[in-house]
Design an enzyme around this catalytic site. Sequence first.
Site, PDB file in Angstrom:
ATOM      1  N   HIS A 127      -3.753   4.381   4.564  1.00  0.00           N
ATOM      2  CA  HIS A 127      -4.847   3.396   4.622  1.00  0.00           C
ATOM      3  C   HIS A 127      -6.134   3.991   4.047  1.00  0.00           C
ATOM      4  O   HIS A 127      -6.790   3.405   3.196  1.00  0.00           O
ATOM      5  CB  HIS A 127      -5.049   2.937   6.067  1.00  0.00           C
ATOM      6  N   ARG A 182       0.879  -1.181   0.000  1.00  0.00           N
ATOM      7  CA  ARG A 182       0.000   0.000   0.000  1.00  0.00           C
ATOM      8  C   ARG A 182       0.912   1.226   0.000  1.00  0.00           C
ATOM      9  O   ARG A 182       1.455   1.599   1.019  1.00  0.00           O
ATOM     10  CB  ARG A 182      -0.843  -0.055   1.283  1.00  0.00           C
ATOM     11  N   TYR A 221       3.248   5.492  11.951  1.00  0.00           N
ATOM     12  CA  TYR A 221       3.555   4.097  12.316  1.00  0.00           C
ATOM     13  C   TYR A 221       4.487   3.363  11.351  1.00  0.00           C
ATOM     14  O   TYR A 221       4.884   2.248  11.634  1.00  0.00           O
ATOM     15  CB  TYR A 221       2.259   3.293  12.514  1.00  0.00           C
TER      16      TYR A 221
HETATM   17  C1  LIG Z   1     -15.036  -6.372  11.090  1.00  0.00           C
HETATM   18  C2  LIG Z   1     -14.229  -5.110  11.036  1.00  0.00           C
HETATM   19  N1  LIG Z   1     -13.304  -4.864  11.977  1.00  0.00           N
HETATM   20  C3  LIG Z   1     -12.569  -3.725  11.923  1.00  0.00           C
HETATM   21  C4  LIG Z   1     -12.775  -2.807  10.914  1.00  0.00           C
HETATM   22  C5  LIG Z   1     -11.950  -1.526  10.852  1.00  0.00           C
HETATM   23  N2  LIG Z   1     -11.013  -1.646   9.715  1.00  0.00           N
HETATM   24  C6  LIG Z   1     -11.240  -1.023   8.543  1.00  0.00           C
HETATM   25  S1  LIG Z   1     -10.048  -1.344   7.419  1.00  0.00           S
HETATM   26  C7  LIG Z   1      -9.185  -2.303   8.499  1.00  0.00           C
HETATM   27  C8  LIG Z   1      -7.887  -2.956   8.092  1.00  0.00           C
HETATM   28  C9  LIG Z   1      -8.045  -3.901   6.979  1.00  0.00           C
HETATM   29  O1  LIG Z   1      -6.800  -4.417   6.616  1.00  0.00           O
HETATM   30  P1  LIG Z   1      -6.656  -5.430   5.419  1.00  0.00           P
HETATM   31  O2  LIG Z   1      -7.699  -6.494   5.531  1.00  0.00           O
HETATM   32  O3  LIG Z   1      -5.241  -5.883   5.382  1.00  0.00           O
HETATM   33  O4  LIG Z   1      -7.021  -4.564   4.129  1.00  0.00           O
HETATM   34  P2  LIG Z   1      -6.357  -3.192   3.636  1.00  0.00           P
HETATM   35  O5  LIG Z   1      -7.134  -2.076   4.283  1.00  0.00           O
HETATM   36  O6  LIG Z   1      -4.918  -3.203   4.025  1.00  0.00           O
HETATM   37  O7  LIG Z   1      -6.544  -3.170   2.154  1.00  0.00           O
HETATM   38  C10 LIG Z   1      -9.844  -2.363   9.729  1.00  0.00           C
HETATM   39  C11 LIG Z   1      -9.331  -3.120  10.889  1.00  0.00           C
HETATM   40  C12 LIG Z   1     -13.780  -3.086   9.963  1.00  0.00           C
HETATM   41  N3  LIG Z   1     -14.034  -2.265   8.937  1.00  0.00           N
HETATM   42  N4  LIG Z   1     -14.479  -4.255  10.033  1.00  0.00           N
END
Ligand SMILES: Cc1ncc(C[n+]2csc(CCOP(=O)(O)OP(=O)(O)O)c2C)c(N)n1
Length: 363
Positions: A260, A256, A269
């Site tokens: 985020h 990425r 971080y």
């Molecule tokens: C069930 C749930 N828990 C927490 C969140 C908050 N949240 C939004 S994005 C994210 C991280 C996701 O990381 P990843 O699956 O690696 O995908 P990326 O964003 O890196 O593409 C989190 C924890 C959420 N949207 N849904």
Amino acid sequence: MPRTALKQFTIEHLQIMDQDGNVDPALDPKIPDQDLKELYRTMLKARMVDDRMYKLQAQGRMGTFPGVKGQEGCLGYGYALGKDDSIVPAFRETAALFYRGAPIKNILQYFMGMEEANVFPPEVKILPIPIAIGSQTLHGAGLAWANQIQNKPGVVLTFFGDGGSSEGDFHEACNMAGIFKLPVIFVCINNGWAISVPRTTQCASETLAQKAVGYGFPGIQVDGNDFMATYVACKEALDRARKGEGPTLIESVTYRLGAHTTADDPKRYRSEKEVEVWKPRDPMIRFKAYMEKKKLWSEAWQTKLEQEIAVEIEEAVREAEAEFQAINPYEMFDHVYSEMTPDLVAQKEHALEFAEEVAALHH
Ligand SMILES: Cc1ncc(C[n+]2csc(CCOP(=O)(O)OP(=O)(O)O)c2C)c(N)n1
């Protein structure tokens, strides 16, 4: 009694095109020139839409959204799919979605806050973009199961992140998919980070691809910035699924490059040094180098593409904003359940009263 080895396994890593755009002749999928041009155009479009959305967000014309920059190598998955196949997406794969025919307008409106834009035209076979992390893996397995029961030909590809692979939903989906040999492909877009949580503290296993072994189906790791590797791995997984051999897990290693979301500051971080390592591995730089070597790229062509895509994007922005003006924000209460609960009715009334009070103050 001697100890015996019951099971051994290896996890392959697949890269076809290196960082400088050189292709391994033994693995070259020999994509026709016309397709390469279309693929390049789509990757550029995904990047340009992303860039435009950042600007709209800064102007208050777009909500918070997750940037796509650096992850456009997932385009290969979109290219591999056939017309009966579906994508059950996460929120960072616009390159694959655009290749499948998703309108730019839907992506814009969804992140402007129009829930209805999350319904894509039926012919493109893309399910709504979820915000709940990992939930879509269950929807993907469920849809594949429905196809299997009804003898329908479609394979389902579901995307999720490295963070998503820590969710219970992912493990439940894999378990069911393994048992029933479902025609589903799990594509984990491992971009190094789940907001501020790095891959190293996300999970202790050496690869995420090896998770598949525990559920009784193959897993492979690919260079996710190499669209040829993502395409070939997906093609192989599709062949297996179509032959009734069940699911595959593909771990797509990418990065990425940006934040985020527009609400996040990654400098708090992660080190600049880490980002610098990944910048030259950008899928766009690599694709361009390859196209140049094949004499399919020129400065003039690039300029023409950028101009065409910019027109396409501006048209989509105009349409998206015009329709956005016409929406009724209070409808958000109407569609939580098929019928509104008394609580929701009360909340809607309260919101309407509050809006009237605010309006009165301004008169
Ligand atoms: C069930 C749930 N828990 C927490 C969140 C908050 N949240 C939004 S994005 C994210 C991280 C996701 O990381 P990843 O699956 O690696 O995908 P990326 O964003 O890196 O593409 C989190 C924890 C959420 N949207 N849904």
